[in-house]
Write a protein that holds these residues in place. Sequence first.
Motif, PDB file in Angstrom:
ATOM      1  N   LEU A   1      76.231 -59.764 -28.991  1.00  0.00           N
ATOM      2  CA  LEU A   1      76.020 -58.722 -29.991  1.00  0.00           C
ATOM      3  C   LEU A   1      74.764 -58.991 -30.809  1.00  0.00           C
ATOM      4  O   LEU A   1      74.027 -58.062 -31.159  1.00  0.00           O
ATOM      5  N   THR A   2      74.503 -60.257 -31.100  1.00  0.00           N
ATOM      6  CA  THR A   2      73.276 -60.594 -31.826  1.00  0.00           C
ATOM      7  C   THR A   2      72.046 -60.250 -30.998  1.00  0.00           C
ATOM      8  O   THR A   2      71.066 -59.697 -31.513  1.00  0.00           O
ATOM      9  N   GLU A   3      72.092 -60.555 -29.703  1.00  0.00           N
ATOM     10  CA  GLU A   3      70.941 -60.279 -28.840  1.00  0.00           C
ATOM     11  C   GLU A   3      70.738 -58.779 -28.612  1.00  0.00           C
ATOM     12  O   GLU A   3      69.607 -58.343 -28.364  1.00  0.00           O
TER      13      GLU A   3
ATOM     14  N   ARG B   1      68.306 -52.353 -34.693  1.00  0.00           N
ATOM     15  CA  ARG B   1      67.511 -52.748 -35.855  1.00  0.00           C
ATOM     16  C   ARG B   1      66.044 -52.404 -35.641  1.00  0.00           C
ATOM     17  O   ARG B   1      65.517 -52.562 -34.540  1.00  0.00           O
TER      18      ARG B   1
ATOM     19  N   GLY C   1      70.906 -56.613 -30.865  1.00  0.00           N
ATOM     20  CA  GLY C   1      70.125 -56.155 -32.008  1.00  0.00           C
ATOM     21  C   GLY C   1      70.605 -54.854 -32.609  1.00  0.00           C
ATOM     22  O   GLY C   1      69.789 -54.050 -33.076  1.00  0.00           O
TER      23      GLY C   1
ATOM     24  N   ALA D   1      79.754 -62.962 -29.640  1.00  0.00           N
ATOM     25  CA  ALA D   1      78.971 -63.054 -30.875  1.00  0.00           C
ATOM     26  C   ALA D   1      77.487 -63.186 -30.552  1.00  0.00           C
ATOM     27  O   ALA D   1      76.640 -62.524 -31.163  1.00  0.00           O
ATOM     28  N   VAL D   2      77.170 -64.027 -29.563  1.00  0.00           N
ATOM     29  CA  VAL D   2      75.769 -64.186 -29.154  1.00  0.00           C
ATOM     30  C   VAL D   2      75.249 -62.898 -28.525  1.00  0.00           C
ATOM     31  O   VAL D   2      74.134 -62.446 -28.799  1.00  0.00           O
TER      32      VAL D   2
ATOM     33  N   HIS E   1      74.237 -51.918 -36.828  1.00  0.00           N
ATOM     34  CA  HIS E   1      75.554 -52.161 -37.405  1.00  0.00           C
ATOM     35  C   HIS E   1      76.418 -52.756 -36.305  1.00  0.00           C
ATOM     36  O   HIS E   1      76.975 -52.016 -35.479  1.00  0.00           O
ATOM     37  N   ALA E   2      76.522 -54.061 -36.281  1.00  0.00           N
ATOM     38  CA  ALA E   2      77.246 -54.737 -35.200  1.00  0.00           C
ATOM     39  C   ALA E   2      78.727 -54.409 -35.273  1.00  0.00           C
ATOM     40  O   ALA E   2      79.362 -54.599 -36.313  1.00  0.00           O
TER      41      ALA E   2
END
Length: 198
Positions: free
Chosen positions: A177-179, A108, A181, A174-175, A184-185
């Motif tokens: 993948l969020t970290e 991102r 950034g 999930a955490v 497109h996860a």
Amino acid sequence: MTAAPGPGEGPDTARPGSVPRFRSARRIPAALTALVVLGAAGLLLYDLAAVRAHRPGMRWRRELARLLERHTPADTGVVVAGAVLALAGLLLLFLALAPGLRSVLPMRSPGAGAGMRAGIGRKAAALVLRDRAMEVSGVQSARVKVTRSRVSVRAASHFRELDDVRADLDAVLAVGLTELGLAHAPAPRVRVSPAGKG
């Protein structure tokens, strides 16, 4: 992890709010193609100049002219050769238009006016997520593979219930993948098996 200026690396034209993929520079293929075209053009120019100077043309051109006199576009060999060349041309066109750098996942953008793009390699992302998976209680070993659309995790558990381990892995991934950034996860797919059974 890779960072590159947006305009300088030739990113894909993207819709507002979307993050384009990284494009390969393709300097070596472009240089080789230019050399081949330059050599072919020089050869044809030399042959044309020789004919204009009332000298015989090159042997290969005379042979080609004889072949063209004997064969028509309706011949099977000509049709097959044309089809093969057309397919090769379509393949080269596809390769030229494809972004390339499939091993780099775009991240991102920090802001609209930042002027920089960031990406992370698939292997690096897989290593980060594997380290996260190994932190889950009960996980003895874990293998992680990251593609553009999916994260595949295969873990072996040695003392906890498999469903509990799978639930903890889902939460940790999930955490993670969020970290990371990612723009497109990818969707995670988790498989947990007893230790010693793969």
